[in-house]
Design an enzyme around this catalytic site. Structure first.
Site, PDB file in Angstrom:
ATOM      1  N   GLU A 197       0.861  -1.286   0.188  1.00 18.41           N
ATOM      2  CA  GLU A 197       0.044   0.029   0.028  1.00 18.41           C
ATOM      3  C   GLU A 197       0.920   1.418  -0.122  1.00 18.41           C
ATOM      4  OE1 GLU A 197      -2.541  -0.205   3.491  1.00 18.41           O
ATOM      5  OE2 GLU A 197      -4.066  -1.588   2.352  1.00 18.41           O
ATOM      6  N   GLU A 389      -5.823  -7.801  -0.127  1.00 17.21           N
ATOM      7  CA  GLU A 389      -6.383  -8.103   1.403  1.00 17.21           C
ATOM      8  C   GLU A 389      -7.585  -7.570   1.213  1.00 17.21           C
ATOM      9  OE1 GLU A 389      -4.377  -5.143   4.056  1.00 17.21           O
ATOM     10  OE2 GLU A 389      -2.590  -5.839   3.286  1.00 17.21           O
TER      11      GLU A 389
HETATM   12  C1  BGP Z   1      -4.233  -2.534   5.495  1.00 15.06           C
HETATM   13  C2  BGP Z   1      -2.689  -2.905   5.864  1.00 15.06           C
HETATM   14  C3  BGP Z   1      -2.920  -4.051   6.716  1.00 15.06           C
HETATM   15  C4  BGP Z   1      -3.880  -4.163   7.903  1.00 15.06           C
HETATM   16  C5  BGP Z   1      -5.227  -3.777   7.255  1.00 15.06           C
HETATM   17  C6  BGP Z   1      -6.367  -3.560   8.231  1.00 15.06           C
HETATM   18  O1  BGP Z   1      -4.060  -1.068   5.416  1.00 15.06           O
HETATM   19  O2  BGP Z   1      -1.758  -3.580   4.744  1.00 15.06           O
HETATM   20  O3  BGP Z   1      -1.505  -4.242   7.398  1.00 15.06           O
HETATM   21  O4  BGP Z   1      -3.782  -4.329   8.924  1.00 15.06           O
HETATM   22  O5  BGP Z   1      -5.062  -2.633   6.558  1.00 15.06           O
HETATM   23  O6  BGP Z   1      -6.191  -2.408   9.030  1.00 15.06           O
HETATM   24  P1  BGP Z   1      -6.302  -2.396  10.578  1.00 15.06           P
HETATM   25  O7  BGP Z   1      -5.584  -3.443  11.044  1.00 15.06           O
HETATM   26  O8  BGP Z   1      -5.746  -1.063  11.044  1.00 15.06           O
HETATM   27  O9  BGP Z   1      -7.582  -2.810  10.685  1.00 15.06           O
END
Ligand code: BGP
Length: 490
Positions: A197, A389
């Protein structure tokens, strides 16, 4: 005569079903195996509800905080240092992934395990050996690793010495690291992503680029300068990967937040185009190999002057990616207003979409937005896409008899998979799907454990109490069936 391609009825036979994680959110063992301290080891737990809303991000670190944490670490809690102890439990975890039928497992390598300070000439053998074991374990079950080289962490020494990706010095240091892991794992890993990202540099300079924000004068300038350095490092890495691994598949990645115009007013429509451009800037550079013209005016309007070296143009051209990966959690609403550019791509926009429900963390849930994103991205690049993701962060309850009835998560994933499937039928070339946090892990944004995404429950609370035992949630059995039926039985 024009020959039409055959109509696709669903996911391809070699579709890569799996799940996604990141080293700093799962491994723990933050000082074992010769690992150096990394930026994520200094993400102290801060009350995420302190400001009265649920989606507060607590992942930025200032120079004063970093000093405080280094002087007196015992006075703070750093959940990413403990992760979910994957470092010691990877065999059990990979066996569970295999039981679900995973074809691919997305994980990242911790730069500080391989080069503890980032400055060493030779990689740390113990760190390399750890990932050998992980990849061998995957191979046992026929699971392909999809490896992110940089997922929100880097040796803290590079933050202290150079203020992270502000400095061009990071480019050769990253290339050294990338070459070391490509060489080492060339027979074990075919699928790679350079940076997680990269567009999130605009949201958190510390998380995305290891930069202490209080030490820079012009935050936006810093975000784009750091991004430029990462573009160059990424392109050099793509080039190296192609030399080292002939059949490599190497991609870029963004956090895809599709912007819808708030109304049919042309001004709002224009703002939606511009908000989307700011996001697309990242894959535009990495998939097309050059800076898009629309950024010239944007940089001028925002007093951004980038230090770009003469050779960079060529490097970017020669280092275009094979596929474009996205994380997808939400869509966004664009409106013509003063702060429109700042709001583009934030997780936390005040402009709400009345048609969408929110998660427990106030993230708008929009499965069709995923389909729209995939269609637009494929139109734009004509390169294979990967949804690496996607998922629902929610509170789960473990029952007395060790079950988690997470029908809300099943519903979320089902609706997103349905829309992905429609996109495939509509002509999108989609390589795979790895829902985020396939096993519960430490939240990136809030360092919470209670914000759970997993299909596998991990018994640990926000403070690190718990047995760390793993339990199969209802979604585990559901996803197993989804994979077995190649996405037909939802
Ligand atoms: C994305 C990232 C992850 C992840 C996910 C969820 O932006 O690549 O590392 O954690 O988001 O976010 P969060 O953990 O803050 O809910």
């Amino acid at each position: 005569m024009i020959e039409m391609k055959e109509l696709k009825k669903g996911f391809s036979d070699n579709f890569l079903w799996g799940g996604a994680t990141a080293a700093n959110q799962i491994e723990g063992a933050y000082l074992e195996g010769g690992k150096g301290l990394s930026t994520s080891d200094f993400a102290a737990y801060k009350d995420p509800y302190a400001q009265g809303k649920v989606n507060n991000f607590t992942f930025d670190v200032s120079s004063a905080e970093l000093n405080k944490y280094k002087e007196n670490p015992d006075a703070f809690d750093f959940p990413k240092r403990r992760g979910i102890d994957f470092y010691h439990r990877y065999e059990e975890d990979i066996a569970l992934f295999a039981e679900m039928g995973f074809k691919v497992f997305r994980l990242s390598i911790s730069w500080a395990r391989i080069f503890p300070t980032g400055l060493e000439d030779k990689p740390n053998e113990e760190g390399l050996a750890f990932y050998d074991k992980v990849f061998d374990e995957c191979a046992k079950y026929g699971i392909e690793p999809l490896v992110t080289m940089s997922h929100y962490e880097m040796p803290i020494t590079l933050t202290e010495k150079y203020n992270g990706w502000m400095s061009r010095e990071l480019v050769p240091l990253f290339e050294k690291y990338a070459r070391a892991i490509l060489e080492r794992y060339k027979n074990k890993v075919k699928y790679w992503i350079t940076f997680n990202e990269m567009n999130m540099n605009l949201n958190s300079l510390y998380t995305g680029a290891g930069i202490l924000e209080d030490l820079v004068d012009h935050k936006l300038q810093a975000a784009y300068q750091a991004s430029h350095h990462q573009f160059v490092a990424s392109a050099l890495t793509v080039k190296a990967a192609k030399e080292i691994i002939p059949d490599v598949q190497i991609g870029c990645m963004i956090n895809q937040i599709e912007a819808y115009a708030k109304t049919t007013k042309p001004e709002d429509q224009l703002q939606a185009v511009k908000s989307n451009q700011l996001n697309m800037f990242y894959p535009d550079v990495q998939a097309r190999g050059e800076y898009p013209t629309y950024m010239v005016k944007y940089f001028a309007d925002n007093q951004i002057k980038l230090d770009i070296k003469e050779q960079d143009e060529q490097i970017l051209k020669e280092g275009t990616v094979d596929f474009v990966a996205i994380s997808y959690y939400m869509s966004h609403v664009a409106e013509a207003r003063e702060d429109a550019a700042e709001l583009a791509g934030t997780f936390d926009s005040p402009i709400k979409n009345e048609h969408l429900e929110l998660s427990q963390w106030d993230w708008p849930i929009d499965p069709m937005g995923l389909r729209i994103s995939l269609i637009k991205l494929y139109d734009r690049y004509q390169k294979p896409l990967f949804v690496c993701e996607n998922g629902l962060g929610a509170r789960d309850t473990l029952t007395q008899d060790g079950k988690v009835h997470d029908d809300y998560r099943i519903d979320y994933l089902k609706k997103h998979i349905e829309q992905m499937k429609e996109a495939v039928k509509e002509g999108v070339d989609l390589m795979g799907y790895t829902p985020w946090g396939c096993i519960d892990l430490i939240s990136c944004g809030t360092s919470q454990m209670t914000k759970r995404y997993g299909l596998i429950y991990v018994d640990q609370d926000d403070q690190g109490n718990g047995t760390l035992n793993r339990y199969r949630k209802d979604s585990f059995f559901w996803y197993k069936n989804v994979i077995a039926s190649n996405g037909e039985d939802l």
